[in-house]
Motif scaffolding. Structure first.
Motif, PDB file in Angstrom:
ATOM      1  N   ALA A  62       5.112  -3.241  13.801  1.00 41.55           N
ATOM      2  CA  ALA A  62       4.342  -2.102  14.241  1.00 41.55           C
ATOM      3  C   ALA A  62       2.994  -3.041  14.219  1.00 41.55           C
ATOM      4  N   GLY A  63       2.121  -2.149  14.946  1.00 39.83           N
ATOM      5  CA  GLY A  63       0.723  -2.786  15.027  1.00 39.83           C
ATOM      6  C   GLY A  63      -0.212  -2.098  14.098  1.00 39.83           C
ATOM      7  N   LEU A  64      -1.409  -2.957  14.011  1.00 44.30           N
ATOM      8  CA  LEU A  64      -2.240  -2.802  13.077  1.00 44.30           C
ATOM      9  C   LEU A  64      -2.805  -1.214  13.236  1.00 44.30           C
ATOM     10  N   ASP A  65      -2.631  -0.454  14.027  1.00 46.59           N
ATOM     11  CA  ASP A  65      -2.950   0.782  14.575  1.00 46.59           C
ATOM     12  C   ASP A  65      -1.858   1.925  14.224  1.00 46.59           C
ATOM     13  N   TRP A 106      -1.398   3.375   1.198  1.00 48.83           N
ATOM     14  CA  TRP A 106      -0.644   2.069   1.314  1.00 48.83           C
ATOM     15  C   TRP A 106      -0.791   1.142   2.201  1.00 48.83           C
ATOM     16  N   PHE A 107      -0.853   1.864   3.376  1.00 43.15           N
ATOM     17  CA  PHE A 107      -1.359   1.065   4.595  1.00 43.15           C
ATOM     18  C   PHE A 107      -2.435   0.413   4.852  1.00 43.15           C
ATOM     19  N   HIS A 108      -3.527   1.182   4.219  1.00 45.65           N
ATOM     20  CA  HIS A 108      -4.993   0.640   4.167  1.00 45.65           C
ATOM     21  C   HIS A 108      -5.307  -0.408   3.233  1.00 45.65           C
ATOM     22  N   LEU A 111      -3.859  -3.660   4.647  1.00 43.87           N
ATOM     23  CA  LEU A 111      -4.956  -4.185   5.993  1.00 43.87           C
ATOM     24  C   LEU A 111      -6.254  -4.790   5.060  1.00 43.87           C
ATOM     25  N   ALA A 112      -6.496  -3.972   4.048  1.00 44.18           N
ATOM     26  CA  ALA A 112      -7.813  -4.542   3.330  1.00 44.18           C
ATOM     27  C   ALA A 112      -7.445  -6.017   2.515  1.00 44.18           C
ATOM     28  N   GLY A 113      -6.009  -6.290   2.359  1.00 48.05           N
ATOM     29  CA  GLY A 113      -5.775  -7.772   1.729  1.00 48.05           C
ATOM     30  C   GLY A 113      -5.486  -7.371   0.156  1.00 48.05           C
ATOM     31  N   GLU A 114      -5.382  -6.349  -0.227  1.00 51.32           N
ATOM     32  CA  GLU A 114      -5.274  -5.891  -1.797  1.00 51.32           C
ATOM     33  C   GLU A 114      -4.042  -6.190  -1.914  1.00 51.32           C
ATOM     34  N   ILE A 115      -3.031  -6.030  -1.232  1.00 53.29           N
ATOM     35  CA  ILE A 115      -1.590  -6.392  -1.398  1.00 53.29           C
ATOM     36  C   ILE A 115      -1.077  -6.866  -0.050  1.00 53.29           C
ATOM     37  N   ARG A 116       0.223  -7.557  -0.174  1.00 55.06           N
ATOM     38  CA  ARG A 116       0.839  -8.254   0.810  1.00 55.06           C
ATOM     39  C   ARG A 116       2.041  -7.450   1.234  1.00 55.06           C
ATOM     40  N   ASN A 117       2.419  -6.539   0.305  1.00 47.90           N
ATOM     41  CA  ASN A 117       3.381  -5.560   0.858  1.00 47.90           C
ATOM     42  C   ASN A 117       3.560  -4.531  -0.124  1.00 47.90           C
TER      43      ASN A 117
END
Length: 454
Positions: A62-65, A106-108, A111-117
């Protein structure tokens, strides 16, 4: 932004350039390392495609959008859309409205780099409108420079598990409801049982109080019965003293005559030893008879301690002998008729007292009514396995108005100096309670008849 499709296009272009160098043997000869990499790349690509398309779970890029870039067959089957239809949609479009807010959070964070998965359970909306539960695991793919490229999503259909969990939850809730209802019923039953136990305890206490009162009453009645028995015996003793007087009056007169007769031969000068011995023998016979009478009266007043088997005719004869003096004095005739030898297992002295009470009452009735030809008949026989004695007189009978009261305690038609009213009461008690028999009275043509059955 580059995608796996762009990489694939680059590799395809590179492969075409390598292929343009000549046939496989030529490439292998002059460019062996390059050809090996090409072969490895092809095998890796084939393995990736096989894994991606044949996986038992849904896999997507899935894309970042949020737009779907690449989708495997399992994901299409899970949500009911074709690959082309999904590529025109985002994951937000098929997420259940109630789960969209959490999914975006969770998605954001990724993307914010708080978590990797991250991994969550959420719901998709199937193309047919139904709800599909999934377990979603999302990982972020980034370049070495740190720029985010795309997201890899693994989607596992857990709808059946959720249905099972929901069914189990419903069953648990139903069970919990039934347990609550049953508990309420048990509490109600226990409360009712506690109330019943309390009522029973109260009833038992009341019963115990009643039993104590009954025991006290029975003890009082026993004392009264003993008192009545004592009074009856005292009254009988008074009668016996009178009977002894009657019994001894004639023998004493006879002894007096014998003594006077001893003097007659002496006055005539004819006194002899033989005459003296004859007079003494006659006097001793009379004295022996008087002594026997004393024994009879003494035995009568001796209480019976144990039940014994006795002959009824013998007790009747002994009792009649006790009153024959008073009967003779009042010119009352007594006749005893015996058939067989009836036996009773009981108390002979108490039985004799019953007979004596009835005979004395008959004597008093003759005296009160001044009957000229006074007669008493006693019949002794056996009937239906029971020893029966009837005492019949011709003293005119018992008035009908008091016939059913003659066995009541302290009831008497005699004057206070002649009766206590306990004789017949004690007689009935002796026969019916002490000896399990029956004592009744009835009027005959010209008198009364008492019937004793034991």
């Amino acid at each position: 932004m580059k995608t796996p499709s762009d990489s694939q296009n680059n590799w395809d272009s590179l492969r075409e350039k390598i292929i343009g160098l000549g046939d496989h043997s030529l490439r292998k000869t002059y460019y062996p390392e390059l050809q090996q990499k090409l072969d490895d790349l092809q095998q890796s690509e084939e393995r990736f495609r096989a894994t991606f398309n044949q996986a038992a779970v849904g896999i997507a890029l899935a894309g970042l959008d949020g737009r779907w870039l690449q989708i495997n067959r399992k994901l299409c089957d899970t949500v009911g859309y074709t690959e082309e239809e999904l590529k025109n949609l985002t994951f937000q479009d098929i997420t259940h409205p109630d789960d969209l807010k959490v999914s975006l959070e969770w998605f954001h964070r990724v993307l914010a780099g708080e978590i990797r998965n991250y991994s969550i359970e959420k719901r998709y909306i199937h193309k047919n409108g139904s709800t599909v539960w999934i377990n979603l695991t999302v990982s972020l793919v980034s370049e070495s420079s740190g720029n985010h490229k795309y997201l890899i999503a693994v989607i596992e259909d857990i709808t059946e598990r959720k249905r099972t969990e929901e069914a189990l939850r419903d069953a648990y809730n139903e069970l919990d409801k039934r347990v609550a209802e049953r508990t309420a019923e048990l509490v109600k039953t226990i409360t009712a049982l506690q109330e019943e136990v309390a009522d029973r305890i109260t009833a038992e206490q009341a019963l115990q109080a009643e039993m104590r009162e009954r025991m006290r009453t029975m003890e009082e009645l026993r004392r009264k019965d003993q008192m009545l028995m004592q009074q009856s015996r005292q009254a009988a003793m008074g009668e016996m003293i009178g009977n002894i007087a009657h019994q001894w009056r004639q023998p004493l007169n006879t002894i007096g005559l014998y003594i006077q007769g001893l003097l007659v031969p002496g006055e005539c000068g004819e006194f002899s030893k033989e005459h003296l011995e004859a007079g003494v023998n006659k006097a001793m016979q009379v004295i022996f008879h008087m002594s026997q009478t004393i024994d009879d009266f003494r035995n009568f007043f001796r209480p019976d301690k144990e039940m014994t088997l006795f002959r009824v005719d013998e007790v009747v004869a002994k009792t009649v002998s006790l009153v024959e003096g008073s009967y003779r004095c009042q010119q009352i005739k007594v006749e005893v008729k015996t058939k067989g030898e009836p036996l009773i297992n009981g108390y002979p002295n108490e039985y004799s007292q019953v007979l004596l009470n009835i005979l004395i009452n008959a004597r008093d009735a003759f005296l009160e009514k001044k009957i000229a030809d006074a007669r008493v008949e006693l019949r002794v026989f056996t009937e239906k396995g029971k020893a029966v004695v009837t005492i019949t007189d011709n003293a005119g009978g018992i008035p009908a108005g008091i016939l059913d009261r003659i066995f009541d305690p302290y009831f008497t038609t005699k004057g206070p100096d002649k009766g206590t009213g306990v004789g017949l009461y004690m007689s009935k008690t002796i026969i019916e309670k002490n000896m399990n028999g029956r004592l009744t009275a009835r009027n005959t043509g010209n008198g009364a008849e008492f019937r004793i059955e034991v």
